[in-house]
Design a protein around this motif. Sequence first.
Motif, short mmCIF file in Angstrom:
data_model
loop_
_atom_site.label_atom_id
_atom_site.label_comp_id
_atom_site.label_asym_id
_atom_site.label_seq_id
_atom_site.Cartn_x
_atom_site.Cartn_y
_atom_site.Cartn_z
N GLN A 173 -17.88 -13.12 -21.15
CA GLN A 173 -18.70 -12.36 -19.83
C GLN A 173 -18.72 -13.52 -18.95
OE1 GLN A 173 -21.95 -10.49 -21.87
NE2 GLN A 173 -22.34 -9.69 -19.90
N TYR A 179 -25.04 3.67 -28.97
CA TYR A 179 -24.85 3.10 -27.36
C TYR A 179 -23.69 2.56 -27.10
CZ TYR A 179 -29.84 4.72 -27.37
OH TYR A 179 -30.89 5.48 -27.88
N LEU A 180 -22.94 2.82 -25.88
CA LEU A 180 -21.93 2.02 -25.50
C LEU A 180 -22.28 1.34 -24.26
CD1 LEU A 180 -18.95 1.15 -26.69
CD2 LEU A 180 -18.05 3.28 -25.45
N TYR A 181 -21.82 0.16 -24.26
CA TYR A 181 -22.03 -0.63 -22.68
C TYR A 181 -20.86 -1.28 -22.63
CZ TYR A 181 -27.10 -0.49 -24.38
OH TYR A 181 -28.25 -0.06 -24.51
N GLN A 182 -20.49 -0.99 -21.27
CA GLN A 182 -19.24 -1.86 -20.89
C GLN A 182 -19.75 -3.21 -20.07
OE1 GLN A 182 -16.05 0.40 -19.38
NE2 GLN A 182 -15.55 -1.00 -17.88
N LEU A 183 -19.47 -4.19 -20.49
CA LEU A 183 -19.84 -5.43 -19.85
C LEU A 183 -19.06 -6.00 -18.87
CD1 LEU A 183 -20.85 -7.08 -23.43
CD2 LEU A 183 -22.36 -5.77 -21.80
N TYR A 215 -19.12 -6.24 -30.65
CA TYR A 215 -18.65 -6.56 -29.43
C TYR A 215 -17.00 -6.26 -29.69
CZ TYR A 215 -23.01 -8.83 -27.73
OH TYR A 215 -24.09 -9.01 -27.54
N ARG A 266 -16.72 -4.54 -24.51
CA ARG A 266 -17.63 -3.52 -24.63
C ARG A 266 -18.72 -4.09 -25.65
NH1 ARG A 266 -13.36 1.19 -24.94
NH2 ARG A 266 -13.35 1.73 -22.77
N LYS A 267 -19.81 -3.49 -25.81
CA LYS A 267 -20.99 -3.95 -26.38
C LYS A 267 -21.32 -2.40 -27.10
CE LYS A 267 -25.47 -5.62 -26.63
NZ LYS A 267 -26.49 -6.21 -25.57
N ARG A 268 -21.21 -2.32 -28.62
CA ARG A 268 -21.73 -1.00 -29.20
C ARG A 268 -22.84 -1.30 -30.01
NH1 ARG A 268 -16.25 1.76 -31.87
NH2 ARG A 268 -15.48 1.62 -29.55
N THR A 313 -25.06 -4.63 -34.07
CA THR A 313 -24.72 -5.03 -32.48
C THR A 313 -23.21 -5.41 -32.75
OG1 THR A 313 -26.64 -5.59 -31.79
CG2 THR A 313 -24.77 -6.06 -30.22
#
Length: 91
Positions: free
Chosen positions: A74, A9-13, A52, A32-34, A50
């Motif tokens: 962040q 999963y890829l999240y753009q923080l 970053y 990004r958090k992977r 996880t």
Amino acid sequence: MIIFGTKGYLYQLAVLTLVCGHCGNPSAHMLRKRVTKFTLFFVPLFPVSTKYTTQCTFCGAEQRLTAPQAEQLQLQAASAPSAGHQVRPGE
Ligand SMILES: [Zn+2]
């Protein structure tokens, strides 16, 4: 038969303006958090790793971060709104 595996999963923080360690330009960086999750029968159960990263939008260089570094960035992104989105004191 048991089907298991992992799913990424890829999240753009956040988007931050940082001086790139690769190209030296002060440019926008994607924070990004992977997350890699263990899946059983294609159902994600728990995260196994996880990571970053920040990626320079100018040259595309990616840099690994530790979780505390990512949290720090962040917070920075939250307290320093980008141009075009101004927060006035008292609001
Ligand atoms: Zn760069």
